[in-house]
Design a protein around this motif. Structure first.
Motif, mmCIF file in Angstrom:
data_model
loop_
_atom_site.group_PDB
_atom_site.id
_atom_site.type_symbol
_atom_site.label_atom_id
_atom_site.label_comp_id
_atom_site.label_asym_id
_atom_site.label_seq_id
_atom_site.Cartn_x
_atom_site.Cartn_y
_atom_site.Cartn_z
ATOM 1 N N ALA A 144 27.775 46.396 26.102
ATOM 2 C CA ALA A 144 26.904 45.567 26.947
ATOM 3 C C ALA A 144 25.797 46.403 27.593
ATOM 4 O O ALA A 144 24.873 45.844 28.186
ATOM 5 C CB ALA A 144 27.725 44.870 28.022
ATOM 6 N N ASN A 145 25.926 47.735 27.505
ATOM 7 C CA ASN A 145 24.947 48.646 28.106
ATOM 8 C C ASN A 145 24.794 48.376 29.610
ATOM 9 O O ASN A 145 23.682 48.268 30.128
ATOM 10 C CB ASN A 145 23.596 48.537 27.380
ATOM 11 N N ASP A 146 25.948 48.235 30.283
ATOM 12 C CA ASP A 146 25.924 47.903 31.706
ATOM 13 C C ASP A 146 27.184 48.425 32.398
ATOM 14 O O ASP A 146 28.233 48.594 31.767
ATOM 15 C CB ASP A 146 25.851 46.384 31.874
ATOM 16 N N GLU A 147 27.075 48.639 33.710
ATOM 17 C CA GLU A 147 28.224 49.056 34.513
ATOM 18 C C GLU A 147 29.136 47.862 34.741
ATOM 19 O O GLU A 147 28.666 46.728 34.880
ATOM 20 C CB GLU A 147 27.743 49.600 35.863
ATOM 21 N N VAL A 148 30.442 48.115 34.751
ATOM 22 C CA VAL A 148 31.435 47.083 35.057
ATOM 23 C C VAL A 148 32.282 47.573 36.230
ATOM 24 O O VAL A 148 32.421 48.778 36.439
ATOM 25 C CB VAL A 148 32.328 46.753 33.833
ATOM 26 N N SER A 149 32.834 46.622 36.994
ATOM 27 C CA SER A 149 33.635 47.031 38.150
ATOM 28 C C SER A 149 34.625 45.942 38.551
ATOM 29 O O SER A 149 34.462 44.774 38.203
ATOM 30 C CB SER A 149 32.733 47.368 39.339
ATOM 31 N N ILE A 150 35.634 46.393 39.293
ATOM 32 C CA ILE A 150 36.608 45.503 39.928
ATOM 33 C C ILE A 150 36.744 46.016 41.352
ATOM 34 O O ILE A 150 37.084 47.181 41.562
ATOM 35 C CB ILE A 150 37.975 45.541 39.210
ATOM 36 N N LYS A 151 36.435 45.171 42.327
ATOM 37 C CA LYS A 151 36.521 45.603 43.727
ATOM 38 C C LYS A 151 36.910 44.439 44.632
ATOM 39 O O LYS A 151 37.044 43.316 44.174
ATOM 40 C CB LYS A 151 35.212 46.255 44.168
ATOM 41 N N ASP A 152 37.090 44.764 45.901
ATOM 42 C CA ASP A 152 37.505 43.786 46.918
ATOM 43 C C ASP A 152 38.789 43.060 46.512
ATOM 44 O O ASP A 152 38.896 41.846 46.632
ATOM 45 C CB ASP A 152 36.391 42.766 47.203
ATOM 46 N N LEU A 153 39.781 43.828 46.039
ATOM 47 C CA LEU A 153 41.061 43.252 45.644
ATOM 48 C C LEU A 153 41.844 42.829 46.888
ATOM 49 O O LEU A 153 42.021 43.625 47.811
ATOM 50 C CB LEU A 153 41.881 44.250 44.837
ATOM 51 N N LYS A 154 42.321 41.582 46.878
ATOM 52 C CA LYS A 154 43.154 41.072 47.966
ATOM 53 C C LYS A 154 44.404 40.462 47.343
ATOM 54 O O LYS A 154 44.332 39.439 46.659
ATOM 55 C CB LYS A 154 42.381 40.029 48.781
ATOM 56 N N TRP A 155 45.536 41.119 47.578
ATOM 57 C CA TRP A 155 46.819 40.677 47.052
ATOM 58 C C TRP A 155 47.520 39.852 48.122
ATOM 59 O O TRP A 155 47.477 40.186 49.291
ATOM 60 C CB TRP A 155 47.689 41.865 46.680
ATOM 61 N N ASP A 156 48.214 38.795 47.710
ATOM 62 C CA ASP A 156 48.956 37.974 48.652
ATOM 63 C C ASP A 156 50.247 37.506 47.971
ATOM 64 O O ASP A 156 50.282 37.310 46.758
ATOM 65 C CB ASP A 156 48.114 36.767 49.090
ATOM 66 N N ILE A 157 51.273 37.335 48.766
ATOM 67 C CA ILE A 157 52.547 36.826 48.264
ATOM 68 C C ILE A 157 52.782 35.490 48.951
ATOM 69 O O ILE A 157 52.836 35.431 50.185
ATOM 70 C CB ILE A 157 53.698 37.817 48.585
ATOM 71 N N LYS A 158 52.883 34.435 48.153
ATOM 72 C CA LYS A 158 53.029 33.098 48.716
ATOM 73 C C LYS A 158 54.288 32.431 48.192
ATOM 74 O O LYS A 158 54.714 32.707 47.071
ATOM 75 C CB LYS A 158 51.825 32.224 48.301
ATOM 76 N N ARG A 159 54.833 31.553 48.996
ATOM 77 C CA ARG A 159 55.942 30.728 48.515
ATOM 78 C C ARG A 159 55.356 29.715 47.538
ATOM 79 O O ARG A 159 54.384 29.045 47.856
ATOM 80 C CB ARG A 159 56.629 29.996 49.655
ATOM 81 N N ALA A 160 55.952 29.650 46.364
ATOM 82 C CA ALA A 160 55.422 28.726 45.326
ATOM 83 C C ALA A 160 56.201 27.438 45.305
ATOM 84 O O ALA A 160 57.331 27.371 45.702
ATOM 85 C CB ALA A 160 55.485 29.401 43.964
#
Length: 160
Positions: A144-160
């Motif tokens: 793709a000739n572009d930078e990729v990223s993953i940020k601002d991760l927010k994990w949560d544990i919920k009752r399903a």
């Protein structure tokens, strides 16, 4: 049932998921608490959907079995289905990654230790070896000739 959910900003990638195969199992790492006496286990525990342990006094099995040191009650956790990939959204939306059937224990915190995978949105490039020790990830997509990223991760544990 508990659901591990994620909200994250994915740029140039989608299908974020743990590398979780029988040949290379992912170990989901949590802090746990006994639902009977509310004692919190002093160390993080890890659960794999490919490990099976017997429950004492029954014919049942679970992926994780724990005996509380405080009240001596046995608790268990099972993973019923494979993890679901986190899809890229604008704006980022909370999505369930995996669900756990917990008996006698609850998860209080998650640590994303281990290897994660993602796919380039436009290029289809396969990204492997993604780790989140710093809470984010940056790379470059040659196709793709572009930078990729993953940020601002927010994990949560919920009752399903």
């Amino acid at each position: 049932m508990y659901a591990l959910t994620l909200t994250a900003e994915l740029n140039g990638v989608t299908n974020l998921r743990p590398k979780d195969t029988e040949a290379s199992p992912f170990w989901y790492t949590f802090m746990v608490q006994c639902t009977s006496c509310r004692e919190t286990h002093s160390n993080a525990i890890s659960v794999s959907r490919f490990e099976v342990n017997e429950l004492s006094g029954s014919r049942g099995e679970a992926n994780f079995v724990w005996k509380c040191k405080n009240c001596k009650r046995e608790s268990s956790c099972s993973i019923k289905i494979a993890p679901k990939p986190y899809e890229q959204n604008e704006p980022p939306k909370q999505q369930t990654i995996i669900e756990f059937d917990c008996r006698g224990l609850e998860f209080t915190a998650f640590s994303p230790e281990g290897e994660w995978l993602a796919d380039g949105i436009d290029s289809g490039t396969k990204f492997e070896g993604i780790e989140f020790q710093d809470g984010e990830w940056f790379d470059y997509d040659e196709k793709a000739n572009d930078e990729v990223s993953i940020k601002d991760l927010k994990w949560d544990i919920k009752r399903a």
